[in-house]
Motif scaffolding. Structure first.
Motif, PDB file in Angstrom:
ATOM      1  N   GLY A  41       0.775  -1.226   0.000  1.00 38.70           N
ATOM      2  CA  GLY A  41       0.000   0.000   0.000  1.00 38.70           C
ATOM      3  C   GLY A  41       0.805   1.274   0.000  1.00 38.70           C
ATOM      4  O   GLY A  41       0.236   2.370   0.061  1.00 38.70           O
ATOM      5  N   ALA A  42       2.122   1.144  -0.074  1.00 38.74           N
ATOM      6  CA  ALA A  42       2.981   2.328  -0.026  1.00 38.74           C
ATOM      7  C   ALA A  42       3.707   2.520  -1.349  1.00 38.74           C
ATOM      8  O   ALA A  42       3.758   1.620  -2.186  1.00 38.74           O
ATOM      9  N   GLU A  43       4.279   3.692  -1.521  1.00 38.93           N
ATOM     10  CA  GLU A  43       5.067   3.952  -2.711  1.00 38.93           C
ATOM     11  C   GLU A  43       6.459   3.345  -2.546  1.00 38.93           C
ATOM     12  O   GLU A  43       6.915   3.060  -1.438  1.00 38.93           O
ATOM     13  N   ARG A  44       7.115   3.170  -3.665  1.00 38.67           N
ATOM     14  CA  ARG A  44       8.484   2.658  -3.632  1.00 38.67           C
ATOM     15  C   ARG A  44       9.384   3.703  -2.981  1.00 38.67           C
ATOM     16  O   ARG A  44       9.355   4.876  -3.344  1.00 38.67           O
ATOM     17  N   GLU A  45      10.192   3.249  -2.046  1.00 41.50           N
ATOM     18  CA  GLU A  45      10.979   4.139  -1.212  1.00 41.50           C
ATOM     19  C   GLU A  45      12.464   3.902  -1.421  1.00 41.50           C
ATOM     20  O   GLU A  45      12.925   2.752  -1.427  1.00 41.50           O
ATOM     21  N   PHE A  46      13.217   4.980  -1.538  1.00 37.47           N
ATOM     22  CA  PHE A  46      14.670   4.897  -1.672  1.00 37.47           C
ATOM     23  C   PHE A  46      15.281   4.393  -0.376  1.00 37.47           C
ATOM     24  O   PHE A  46      14.911   4.835   0.704  1.00 37.47           O
ATOM     25  N   VAL A  47      16.258   3.495  -0.529  1.00 42.81           N
ATOM     26  CA  VAL A  47      16.983   2.978   0.630  1.00 42.81           C
ATOM     27  C   VAL A  47      18.439   3.439   0.610  1.00 42.81           C
ATOM     28  O   VAL A  47      18.927   4.047   1.559  1.00 42.81           O
ATOM     29  N   VAL A  48      19.123   3.148  -0.488  1.00 38.90           N
ATOM     30  CA  VAL A  48      20.541   3.464  -0.562  1.00 38.90           C
ATOM     31  C   VAL A  48      20.988   3.461  -2.018  1.00 38.90           C
ATOM     32  O   VAL A  48      20.383   2.799  -2.857  1.00 38.90           O
ATOM     33  N   ARG A  49      22.057   4.216  -2.281  1.00 39.06           N
ATOM     34  CA  ARG A  49      22.645   4.234  -3.615  1.00 39.06           C
ATOM     35  C   ARG A  49      24.152   4.117  -3.485  1.00 39.06           C
ATOM     36  O   ARG A  49      24.763   4.718  -2.599  1.00 39.06           O
ATOM     37  N   ARG A  84      19.966  -4.932  12.704  1.00 36.94           N
ATOM     38  CA  ARG A  84      19.009  -4.326  13.636  1.00 36.94           C
ATOM     39  C   ARG A  84      17.686  -4.056  12.932  1.00 36.94           C
ATOM     40  O   ARG A  84      17.122  -2.955  13.003  1.00 36.94           O
ATOM     41  N   LEU A  85      17.188  -5.056  12.266  1.00 41.37           N
ATOM     42  CA  LEU A  85      15.955  -4.909  11.501  1.00 41.37           C
ATOM     43  C   LEU A  85      14.772  -4.622  12.402  1.00 41.37           C
ATOM     44  O   LEU A  85      14.699  -5.109  13.546  1.00 41.37           O
ATOM     45  N   ARG A  86      13.845  -3.853  11.870  1.00 44.20           N
ATOM     46  CA  ARG A  86      12.647  -3.437  12.598  1.00 44.20           C
ATOM     47  C   ARG A  86      11.422  -3.861  11.799  1.00 44.20           C
ATOM     48  O   ARG A  86      11.492  -4.039  10.582  1.00 44.20           O
ATOM     49  N   PRO A  87      10.285  -3.998  12.445  1.00 44.15           N
ATOM     50  CA  PRO A  87       9.066  -4.365  11.701  1.00 44.15           C
ATOM     51  C   PRO A  87       8.756  -3.406  10.553  1.00 44.15           C
ATOM     52  O   PRO A  87       8.241  -3.839   9.520  1.00 44.15           O
ATOM     53  N   ASP A  88       9.094  -2.132  10.708  1.00 46.12           N
ATOM     54  CA  ASP A  88       8.796  -1.190   9.625  1.00 46.12           C
ATOM     55  C   ASP A  88       9.782  -1.294   8.466  1.00 46.12           C
ATOM     56  O   ASP A  88       9.654  -0.555   7.489  1.00 46.12           O
ATOM     57  N   ASP A  89      10.734  -2.206   8.543  1.00 45.52           N
ATOM     58  CA  ASP A  89      11.585  -2.518   7.392  1.00 45.52           C
ATOM     59  C   ASP A  89      10.942  -3.542   6.476  1.00 45.52           C
ATOM     60  O   ASP A  89      11.461  -3.841   5.397  1.00 45.52           O
ATOM     61  N   THR A  90       9.816  -4.096   6.892  1.00 46.27           N
ATOM     62  CA  THR A  90       9.123  -5.092   6.087  1.00 46.27           C
ATOM     63  C   THR A  90       8.684  -4.499   4.756  1.00 46.27           C
ATOM     64  O   THR A  90       8.005  -3.466   4.716  1.00 46.27           O
ATOM     65  N   ALA A  91       9.104  -5.143   3.676  1.00 44.95           N
ATOM     66  CA  ALA A  91       8.806  -4.639   2.335  1.00 44.95           C
ATOM     67  C   ALA A  91       9.384  -5.603   1.306  1.00 44.95           C
ATOM     68  O   ALA A  91      10.161  -6.498   1.646  1.00 44.95           O
ATOM     69  N   VAL A  92       9.016  -5.380   0.066  1.00 47.08           N
ATOM     70  CA  VAL A  92       9.718  -6.002  -1.048  1.00 47.08           C
ATOM     71  C   VAL A  92      10.892  -5.088  -1.395  1.00 47.08           C
ATOM     72  O   VAL A  92      10.703  -3.880  -1.576  1.00 47.08           O
ATOM     73  N   TYR A  93      12.075  -5.671  -1.454  1.00 47.53           N
ATOM     74  CA  TYR A  93      13.283  -4.909  -1.733  1.00 47.53           C
ATOM     75  C   TYR A  93      13.707  -5.136  -3.176  1.00 47.53           C
ATOM     76  O   TYR A  93      13.776  -6.284  -3.644  1.00 47.53           O
ATOM     77  N   TYR A  94      13.990  -4.039  -3.843  1.00 44.56           N
ATOM     78  CA  TYR A  94      14.373  -4.076  -5.244  1.00 44.56           C
ATOM     79  C   TYR A  94      15.759  -3.463  -5.430  1.00 44.56           C
ATOM     80  O   TYR A  94      16.062  -2.438  -4.816  1.00 44.56           O
ATOM     81  N   CYS A  95      16.541  -4.053  -6.309  1.00 41.70           N
ATOM     82  CA  CYS A  95      17.767  -3.367  -6.727  1.00 41.70           C
ATOM     83  C   CYS A  95      17.514  -2.743  -8.090  1.00 41.70           C
ATOM     84  O   CYS A  95      16.670  -3.207  -8.862  1.00 41.70           O
ATOM     85  N   GLN A 117      13.371  -8.099  -9.849  1.00 41.28           N
ATOM     86  CA  GLN A 117      11.983  -8.495  -9.607  1.00 41.28           C
ATOM     87  C   GLN A 117      11.581  -8.332  -8.140  1.00 41.28           C
ATOM     88  O   GLN A 117      10.405  -8.401  -7.815  1.00 41.28           O
ATOM     89  N   GLY A 118      12.548  -8.123  -7.299  1.00 44.33           N
ATOM     90  CA  GLY A 118      12.264  -7.892  -5.884  1.00 44.33           C
ATOM     91  C   GLY A 118      12.393  -9.150  -5.046  1.00 44.33           C
ATOM     92  O   GLY A 118      12.216 -10.267  -5.529  1.00 44.33           O
ATOM     93  N   THR A 119      12.692  -8.935  -3.773  1.00 44.98           N
ATOM     94  CA  THR A 119      12.742 -10.020  -2.805  1.00 44.98           C
ATOM     95  C   THR A 119      12.072  -9.532  -1.519  1.00 44.98           C
ATOM     96  O   THR A 119      12.293  -8.399  -1.088  1.00 44.98           O
ATOM     97  N   LEU A 120      11.235 -10.381  -0.939  1.00 46.18           N
ATOM     98  CA  LEU A 120      10.428  -9.988   0.205  1.00 46.18           C
ATOM     99  C   LEU A 120      11.203 -10.151   1.505  1.00 46.18           C
ATOM    100  O   LEU A 120      11.773 -11.206   1.780  1.00 46.18           O
ATOM    101  N   VAL A 121      11.183  -9.091   2.284  1.00 45.54           N
ATOM    102  CA  VAL A 121      11.752  -9.105   3.630  1.00 45.54           C
ATOM    103  C   VAL A 121      10.625  -8.863   4.617  1.00 45.54           C
ATOM    104  O   VAL A 121       9.904  -7.862   4.512  1.00 45.54           O
ATOM    105  N   THR A 122      10.473  -9.783   5.549  1.00 42.97           N
ATOM    106  CA  THR A 122       9.438  -9.652   6.570  1.00 42.97           C
ATOM    107  C   THR A 122      10.097  -9.682   7.939  1.00 42.97           C
ATOM    108  O   THR A 122      10.821 -10.632   8.260  1.00 42.97           O
ATOM    109  N   VAL A 123       9.853  -8.647   8.721  1.00 42.54           N
ATOM    110  CA  VAL A 123      10.430  -8.546  10.056  1.00 42.54           C
ATOM    111  C   VAL A 123       9.301  -8.644  11.072  1.00 42.54           C
ATOM    112  O   VAL A 123       8.400  -7.802  11.087  1.00 42.54           O
TER     113      VAL A 123
END
Length: 125
Positions: A41-49, A84-95, A117-123
């Protein structure tokens, strides 16, 4: 061109995961590499470059000091070490990769040419 992420999974809060992004048909040393994430339900969010030089990095404030991006030139792979993963890190991660991205656009998903294609991370809490 193909980017393939791996390493996602289920982890408890406080735990760690290491994601990998393997590239075929492109040499990652000539691309800026980004990691993004998208929660339901959220927009794609930048993590790191990571810059083409393999040294210069830009992290979002939400992951700074917890996540680390790195590149293995021999394996043509970019990794994202997540601690130090947190529940709010839960998302599909894309490179993502782009050969010509400019500094002012690194947080914009539309600025990247190639995506995995993404990989799912669930915390869990």
């Amino acid at each position: 061109v193909q980017l393939v992420e791996s390493g996602g999974g289920l982890v408890q809060a406080g735990g760690s995961l290491r994601l990998a992004c393997a590239a075929s048909s492109l040499k990652l040393t000539t691309y800026s590499m980004g990691w993004f994430r998208q929660a339901p339900g959220a927009e794609r969010e930048f993590v790191v470059r990571l810059n083409q030089n393999g040294v210069t990095t830009d992290y979002s404030d939400s992951v700074k000091d917890r996540f680390t991006i790195s590149r293995d030139n021999d394996k043509n792979t970019v990794c994202l070490q997540m601690n130090r993963l947190r529940p709010d890190d839960t998302a599909v991660y894309y490179c993502a990769a782009d050969p010509t991205i400019i500094m002012s656009t690194i947080t914009n998903p539309d600025a990247y040419k190639y995506w995995g294609q993404g990989t799912l991370v669930t915390v869990s809490s």
